[in-house]
Enzyme design. Structure first.
Site, PDB file in Angstrom:
ATOM      1  N   SER A 133       0.850  -1.188   0.000  1.00  0.00           N
ATOM      2  CA  SER A 133       0.000   0.000   0.000  1.00  0.00           C
ATOM      3  C   SER A 133       0.885   1.237   0.000  1.00  0.00           C
ATOM      4  CB  SER A 133      -0.903   0.019   1.235  1.00  0.00           C
ATOM      5  OG  SER A 133      -1.567   1.272   1.360  1.00  0.00           O
ATOM      6  N   TYR A 175      -3.164  -0.612   9.683  1.00  0.00           N
ATOM      7  CA  TYR A 175      -3.047  -0.992   8.275  1.00  0.00           C
ATOM      8  C   TYR A 175      -1.700  -0.547   7.713  1.00  0.00           C
ATOM      9  CZ  TYR A 175      -4.283  -1.351   3.309  1.00  0.00           C
ATOM     10  OH  TYR A 175      -4.307  -1.673   1.967  1.00  0.00           O
TER      11      TYR A 175
END
Length: 261
Positions: A144, A157
């Site tokens: 990400s 995350y």
């Protein structure tokens, strides 16, 4: 573009039941890979396998939770024995729990790392052992852009993706002499069920593209939301022969949202 070095290879894709994992599985199958699809969502996974087979492509469903080490070991062994030697691994499974640090529960933090980090480790370790014996293989971890740029309310995350990113680079270094290439594709905001779950209304995409000054989040300079297929294109390139001299690379596919940081 037509990629070589994929047709006929067994490709394992985690998180294949939806989103980026599904798009990757479909594109690999289109290029002739024998896809072994791993996910916990049995109905969705079986439906995808049926769809691929109806198109004349080779696909197998493997129902497993990658956050459990033994389940991973058993699944990889089963694929090697019944489908064939694994030549490609794509770690696409992921979960997202949002919230301020003070509000995150222990369970949310742990579950995020169980899937996004431990799952990548378990799958990569089990698969690379066999690849090393054959002196060939390609691994791509879907990371990400949040792994390199702080995001408010996304600490678990972002941290889990940062961990799996550097792990994949370490994996690449350790196994480079066995001709195994390991890379990362780091998406920005992508139109997936995970992304849509964060939207407040139907204008969610517009809000993401515009950015949010009060959360110090830049918008998307290309003025569009990525589609899962955009990420899949990058993944398939990295496992193909066209990327045969690329390893330890983190390919950011975010429309410029992190300004190349």
């Amino acid at each position: 573009m037509s990629y070589t070095g994929i047709a006929g290879k067994v490709a394992v894709v985690t998180g294949a039941a939806q989103g980026i994992g599904e798009a990757v599985a479909r594109l690999l199958a289109q290029h002739g890979a024998i896809v072994a699809l791993v996910d916990r969502q049995e109905d969705a996974l079986n439906q995808l396998v049926t769809n691929l087979r109806n198109q004349g492509q080779q696909a197998t469903a493997c129902i497993a939770d990658i956050s459990h080490r033994q389940a991973v070991e058993d699944t990889v062994q089963q694929i090697e024995e019944t489908v064939g030697p694994i030549g490609i691994l794509v770690n696409a499974a992921g979960v997202l729990h949002t919230g301020a640090v003070s509000e995150l529960t222990d369970e949310e933090w742990t579950k995020t790392f169980d899937v996004n980090t431990h799952g990548v480790f378990y799958m990569s370790r089990a698969v690379v052992r066999n690849m090393a014996e054959r002196q060939t293989g390609a691994v791509v971890t879907v990371g990400s852009n949040a792994a390199g740029v702080p995001r408010m309310h996304m600490s678990a995350y972002a941290a889990s993706k940062a961990a799996s990113t550097i792990f994949t680079k370490c994996l690449a270094l350790e196994y480079a002499d066995r001709h195994i290439r390991c890379n990362i594709v780091s998406p920005g905001s992508t139109d997936t069920p995970m992304q849509r779950a964060m939207w407040q209304d139907e204008q969610g995409a517009e809000a993401v593209i515009a950015g949010s000054p009060h959360t110090f989040r830049l918008g998307i300079p290309l003025n569009r939301m990525a589609l899962p297929e955009d990420i899949a294109d990058a993944v398939v390139y990295l496992v193909s022969d066209q990327a045969r001299h690329v390893t330890m690379h983190d390919l950011c596919v975010d429309g410029g949202a992190t300004l190349g940081a």
